[in-house]
Design a protein around this motif. Structure first.
Motif, PDB file in Angstrom:
ATOM      1  N   TYR A   1      42.603  74.816  12.884  1.00  0.00           N
ATOM      2  CA  TYR A   1      41.274  74.354  13.287  1.00  0.00           C
ATOM      3  C   TYR A   1      40.344  74.406  12.092  1.00  0.00           C
ATOM      4  O   TYR A   1      40.576  75.136  11.128  1.00  0.00           O
TER       5      TYR A   1
ATOM      6  N   ASP B   1      40.832  68.222  14.028  1.00  0.00           N
ATOM      7  CA  ASP B   1      39.828  69.081  14.662  1.00  0.00           C
ATOM      8  C   ASP B   1      38.443  68.831  14.080  1.00  0.00           C
ATOM      9  O   ASP B   1      37.447  68.799  14.810  1.00  0.00           O
TER      10      ASP B   1
ATOM     11  N   GLN C   1      37.271  65.468  15.515  1.00  0.00           N
ATOM     12  CA  GLN C   1      37.085  65.553  16.955  1.00  0.00           C
ATOM     13  C   GLN C   1      35.878  66.416  17.338  1.00  0.00           C
ATOM     14  O   GLN C   1      35.116  66.053  18.243  1.00  0.00           O
ATOM     15  N   ASN C   2      35.696  67.525  16.645  1.00  0.00           N
ATOM     16  CA  ASN C   2      34.719  68.515  17.112  1.00  0.00           C
ATOM     17  C   ASN C   2      33.533  68.765  16.182  1.00  0.00           C
ATOM     18  O   ASN C   2      32.581  69.431  16.588  1.00  0.00           O
TER      19      ASN C   2
ATOM     20  N   ARG D   1      50.187  66.029  23.867  1.00  0.00           N
ATOM     21  CA  ARG D   1      48.891  66.727  23.864  1.00  0.00           C
ATOM     22  C   ARG D   1      48.169  66.490  22.541  1.00  0.00           C
ATOM     23  O   ARG D   1      46.988  66.148  22.517  1.00  0.00           O
ATOM     24  N   PHE D   2      48.909  66.661  21.445  1.00  0.00           N
ATOM     25  CA  PHE D   2      48.293  66.456  20.134  1.00  0.00           C
ATOM     26  C   PHE D   2      47.948  64.981  19.927  1.00  0.00           C
ATOM     27  O   PHE D   2      46.913  64.660  19.331  1.00  0.00           O
TER      28      PHE D   2
ATOM     29  N   ARG E   1      46.887  62.986  22.159  1.00  0.00           N
ATOM     30  CA  ARG E   1      45.614  62.762  22.848  1.00  0.00           C
ATOM     31  C   ARG E   1      44.436  63.267  22.006  1.00  0.00           C
ATOM     32  O   ARG E   1      43.368  62.645  21.971  1.00  0.00           O
ATOM     33  N   GLU E   2      44.647  64.390  21.327  1.00  0.00           N
ATOM     34  CA  GLU E   2      43.592  64.913  20.456  1.00  0.00           C
ATOM     35  C   GLU E   2      43.319  63.956  19.295  1.00  0.00           C
ATOM     36  O   GLU E   2      42.161  63.742  18.913  1.00  0.00           O
TER      37      GLU E   2
ATOM     38  N   ASP F   1      41.360  61.135  20.704  1.00  0.00           N
ATOM     39  CA  ASP F   1      39.970  61.537  20.887  1.00  0.00           C
ATOM     40  C   ASP F   1      39.220  61.526  19.556  1.00  0.00           C
ATOM     41  O   ASP F   1      38.047  61.122  19.493  1.00  0.00           O
ATOM     42  N   ALA F   2      39.889  61.980  18.493  1.00  0.00           N
ATOM     43  CA  ALA F   2      39.271  61.986  17.171  1.00  0.00           C
ATOM     44  C   ALA F   2      38.962  60.564  16.713  1.00  0.00           C
ATOM     45  O   ALA F   2      37.882  60.296  16.155  1.00  0.00           O
TER      46      ALA F   2
END
Length: 234
Positions: A131, A168, A171-172, A219-220, A222-223, A226-227
Motif C-alpha cells: 500500500y 493503491d 485508487q486511494n 479481486r486485484f 477489480r482494484e 477502480d484505479a
C-alpha cells in the motif's frame, strides 16, 4: 533481517553518530518526563533498546527531553525501529524531529548518512509493502527534496509490489494529490509536475496489469479497474 543494502545504511548511521556518547544525565521537563522515562533510556545498550524503552524519549526529544546531541545519540536506533513500525511514535513525529533539530545544518557526513538510509528504506518499502504510505513518501520528499530519486526507485513492475503500491496510490490517493496542488505536502512546483507526469506515464501499467490479473486474481483486477476509473475521471 533487513536487505543487505538497508543493513549497511543502518550500520553507517551507527558509525557516523557514534561520536555522540550517552550522557549519564539527560535533562527532562519534570512535568513531562518522569524518572522512569530517564531510567529506560539508560537501561540497555543503544542497539538493545526497544519500543518500550525509547517511545517516550522519541516523542519528547529536544522539546522537553534532552538536546540535539542526545537525539543524535539515539537516532540510529530510533530510525532502525521505525522501519518496521517497532516504535510507538509515527514517522511524522520522527521526521518532524529531524526538522526541529535542523538536520540540514549538521555535519555533511551526518546528513549523507540520513539521506542514504531514507532512500534505502523507501526501496525496501517498495519491495515489501502493498500500500502507498503517504507519511513515508511525502516525509522523505520533504526532508530531501529529491523527487527524482524517489521516483527512480519506484520502478512500477506489474509483477512486483511496486505495482500494487502504485495501484493503491491511484485508487486511494491520486484524487487528493491532484486536488491539493497548492498545499500538497510541501511540493515544489517543478517536483509536483514531475510526480504528476510520472503518475500519468505509468497508467499504461494499469491497463496491462488488468488483463494479466483478470483471471488469476479477480479481486486485484477489480482494484486495478477502480484505479483506472479514478484516473479517467480525475
Amino acid at each position: 533481517m533487513f536487505p543487505q543494502k538497508l543493513e549497511r545504511a543502518i550500520e553507517n548511521l551507527y558509525s557516523v553518530f557514534s561520536k555522540y556518547e550517552l550522557n549519564s544525565k539527560i535533562i527532562g521537563c519534570p512535568c513531562c518526563v518522569s524518572d522512569s522515562d530517564k531510567d529506560k533510556i539508560h537501561s540497555k545498550e543503544l542497539r538493545d533498546l526497544q519500543e518500550e524503552d525509547l517511545t517516550r524519549y522519541a516523542l519528547k526529544a529536544m522539546t522537553t527531553f534532552g538536546n540535539v546531541n542526545d537525539f543524535k545519540h539515539f537516532l540510529p536506533r530510533i530510525l532502525e525501529l521505525l522501519v518496521d513500525d517497532h516504535l510507538g511514535v509515527s514517522i511524522v513525529v520522527i521526521f518532524g524531529k529531524l526538522d526541529y533539530g535542523h538536520w540540514k545544518t549538521w555535519e555533511p557526513d551526518e546528513q549523507e548518512a540520513i539521506e542514504i538510509f531514507l532512500f534505502e528504506w523507501w526501496e525496501y518499502y517498495l519491495k515489501k509493502m502493498t500500500y502507498f504510505d503517504n507519511d513515508l513518501f511525502y516525509g522523505i520528499y520533504k526532508l530531501t527534496k529529491d523527487i527524482d530519486q524517489l521516483l527512480q526507485l519506484w520502478n512500477v513492475n506489474i509483477t512486483e509490489n511496486s505495482f500494487i503500491i502504485y495501484v493503491d496510490f491511484i485508487q486511494n490517493h491520486y484524487q487528493d494529490f491532484i486536488n491539493e496542488k497548492d498545499r500538497s505536502k510541501d511540493f515544489d512546483e517543478k517536483d509536483y509536475d514531475k510526480f504528476l507526469k510520472w503518475s500519468k506515464e505509468n497508467v499504461k501499467n494499469l491497463e496491462i496489469g488488468f488483463y494479466l490479473y483478470e483471471n488469476e486474481n479477480q479481486r486485484f483486477a477489480r482494484e486495478i479497474s477502480d484505479a483506472l476509473y479514478v484516473f479517467e475521471h480525475s
